[in-house]
Design a protein around this motif. Structure first.
Motif, short mmCIF file in Angstrom:
data_model
loop_
_atom_site.label_atom_id
_atom_site.label_comp_id
_atom_site.label_asym_id
_atom_site.label_seq_id
_atom_site.Cartn_x
_atom_site.Cartn_y
_atom_site.Cartn_z
N VAL A 138 0.99 -1.39 -0.11
CA VAL A 138 -0.13 0.02 0.14
C VAL A 138 0.90 1.20 -0.06
O VAL A 138 0.73 2.12 -0.75
CB VAL A 138 -0.85 -0.05 1.06
CG1 VAL A 138 -1.74 1.28 1.13
CG2 VAL A 138 -1.68 -1.25 1.37
N GLY A 139 1.88 1.24 0.96
CA GLY A 139 2.81 2.39 0.88
C GLY A 139 3.55 2.61 -0.62
O GLY A 139 3.66 3.68 -0.88
N THR A 140 3.91 1.41 -0.96
CA THR A 140 4.54 1.59 -2.67
C THR A 140 3.45 2.51 -3.53
O THR A 140 3.89 3.20 -4.46
CB THR A 140 4.67 0.33 -3.17
OG1 THR A 140 5.75 -0.49 -2.22
CG2 THR A 140 5.24 0.39 -4.48
N CYS A 141 2.09 1.92 -3.52
CA CYS A 141 1.24 2.67 -4.15
C CYS A 141 1.12 4.33 -3.87
O CYS A 141 1.03 5.07 -4.92
CB CYS A 141 -0.08 2.06 -4.31
SG CYS A 141 -0.27 0.09 -4.59
N LEU A 142 1.28 4.50 -2.65
CA LEU A 142 1.11 6.02 -2.27
C LEU A 142 2.49 6.64 -2.80
O LEU A 142 2.25 7.79 -3.39
CB LEU A 142 0.89 6.17 -0.73
CG LEU A 142 1.14 7.45 -0.26
CD1 LEU A 142 0.09 8.51 -0.88
CD2 LEU A 142 1.23 7.49 1.27
N ALA A 143 3.65 5.76 -2.67
CA ALA A 143 4.87 6.75 -3.12
C ALA A 143 4.91 6.85 -4.80
O ALA A 143 5.32 7.84 -5.09
CB ALA A 143 5.91 5.59 -2.69
N THR A 144 4.21 5.87 -5.23
CA THR A 144 4.17 6.09 -6.83
C THR A 144 3.50 7.23 -7.27
O THR A 144 3.80 8.00 -8.16
CB THR A 144 3.45 4.59 -7.47
OG1 THR A 144 4.22 3.55 -6.91
CG2 THR A 144 3.31 4.95 -9.08
N VAL A 145 2.27 7.49 -6.55
CA VAL A 145 1.38 8.52 -7.12
C VAL A 145 2.07 9.82 -6.72
O VAL A 145 2.16 11.10 -7.63
CB VAL A 145 0.07 8.55 -6.04
CG1 VAL A 145 -0.91 9.78 -6.16
CG2 VAL A 145 -0.61 7.29 -6.55
N LEU A 146 2.88 9.92 -5.48
CA LEU A 146 3.56 11.10 -5.12
C LEU A 146 4.79 11.59 -5.92
O LEU A 146 4.91 12.58 -6.32
CB LEU A 146 3.99 10.94 -3.67
CG LEU A 146 2.98 11.07 -2.36
CD1 LEU A 146 3.62 10.74 -1.31
CD2 LEU A 146 2.19 12.41 -2.63
N PHE A 147 5.51 10.26 -6.18
CA PHE A 147 6.68 10.76 -7.32
C PHE A 147 6.12 11.08 -8.78
O PHE A 147 6.74 12.08 -9.27
CB PHE A 147 7.31 9.28 -7.49
CG PHE A 147 8.29 8.93 -6.34
CD1 PHE A 147 9.33 9.90 -6.24
CD2 PHE A 147 8.45 7.84 -5.78
CE1 PHE A 147 10.39 9.96 -5.22
CE2 PHE A 147 9.51 7.62 -4.95
CZ PHE A 147 10.46 8.44 -4.73
#
Length: 358
Positions: A40-49
């Motif tokens: 889930v954290g990976t998905c959030l990081a992708t959106v932010l990046f």
């Protein structure tokens, strides 16, 4: 347009990964150590990046900046901008020193060569590359990105094939003590924050070198998605080999060596290439902040800056990382907030805001 956007995306990834996660240790502490919630954290990081990369590249392109100062002042305002600009300029140099020290550590660990010689090689390569024009620098930085994807994918597929458990085993994984934050959400945000603080300046310069704002923005989105995929592959790889990853100093290189020593050496070379990318990006942005990149004094400034960074690297890789990286992460939070606020506020032409903030 697409070709240029992919080149920008490759350079975006290349600048970030050297400092951010090529070894796997950073992904382990900010994501994998939280168990299945790390996905889930990976998905959030992708959106932010993707969002932050798009914004920084577009703003850089729109005002055709040749220094990160203009973008920082625009995003953060005059008074806060002075503070953030000064810290970013200092950390650009600091991260470059970390990269040069890191190259020495890899030469010693993987090849048994004295770290001094590894650092010297990285210093010379960085200085020579920066004697070319910025478009060639972008091409150099983006060149190795496909190789990184290839090597990470091989390691990921190996972990999938070798995995003897089932999905429920991964879902039962829980947070360990080896984390960089108290919660997976905070870990994901701080991870992006640190990387944007380290790479944001070069992103604005890449945007300034691209006349098409649309192309620059697309490059940011593609680069953010690419970073997200790399995080996902590395994270899943370590989830599949959770115990071994928790104990390894450089988990990805460790797993690559499990496949074969040759694979381990290839992974080490790719990691060195990513460190090279980051070193080039940091020194370029640092020198461009001090003197105009198009001026006659730029090349001497680059050479002197690289040599001083080489001397600073003698402080040691571990000590430099432990001192600089946490501070850079909190600095990045200011940038992230500024970029988000700018996204809502910049409805009228940016030029008028530049005049106000100058």
């Amino acid at each position: 347009m697409m070709r240029k956007a992919f080149q920008i995306a490759g350079a975006y990834i290349g600048v970030i990964v050297g400092a951010g996660f090529a070894s796997g240790q950073e992904i382990l502490q900010f994501f994998t150590s939280f168990g299945w919630l790390s996905i889930v954290g990976t998905c959030l990081a992708t959106v932010l990046f993707a969002f932050l990369g798009m914004q920084l590249l577009q703003i850089g392109s729109r005002i055709q900046t040749d220094s990160h100062k203009n973008v920082i002042y625009l995003i953060c305002g005059k008074w806060v901008g002075v503070f953030v600009d000064g810290l970013i300029t200092f950390f650009l140099f600091g991260v470059a020193a970390v990269m040069i020290a890191g190259s020495g550590s890899i030469f010693e660990q993987q090849f048994g060569i004295a770290p001094l010689y590894g650092s010297m090689v990285m210093t010379v390569l960085t200085a020579v590359t920066l004697c070319f024009n910025f478009q060639k620098v972008i091409s150099a930085i983006s060149f190795m990105t496909p190789f990184l994807f290839f090597m990470i994918f091989i390691v990921f597929m190996y972990s999938v094939v070798q995995y003897e458990g089932n999905l429920s085993d991964i879902l039962q994984l829980r947070k360990t003590e080896n984390t960089a934050a108290s919660h997976w959400l905070i870990g994901a945000i701080l991870y992006v924050s640190y990387n944007i603080a380290a790479g944001g300046a070069i992103l604005t310069l890449m945007g300034g070198a691209e006349k098409s704002e649309k192309t620059a923005g697309l490059g940011g989105i593609l680069g953010g998605i690419g970073l997200g995929l790399l995080i996902l592959f590395i994270n899943l790889t370590m989830l599949l080999d959770f115990e071994a990853s928790q104990q390894a100093a450089m988990p990805i290189v460790h797993i690559a060596n499990e496949i074969s020593p040759i694979t381990g050496y290839f992974m080490s070379f790719v990691l060195l290439a990513m460190i090279y990318n980051t070193s080039v990006g940091m020194i370029y942005a640092f020198a461009a902040r001090i003197v105009p990149a198009s001026g006659k004094s730029f090349t001497p400034t680059v050479i002197v800056s690289t040599l001083v960074a080489f001397l600073a690297s003698f402080v040691g890789f571990v000590k430099l990382v432990g001192t600089l990286y946490p501070i850079v992460g909190y600095l990045g939070l200011i940038l992230i907030i500024g970029v988000i606020v700018a996204w809502f506020k910049f409805k009228k032409p940016l030029q008028s805001r530049i005049e106000i903030s100058s």
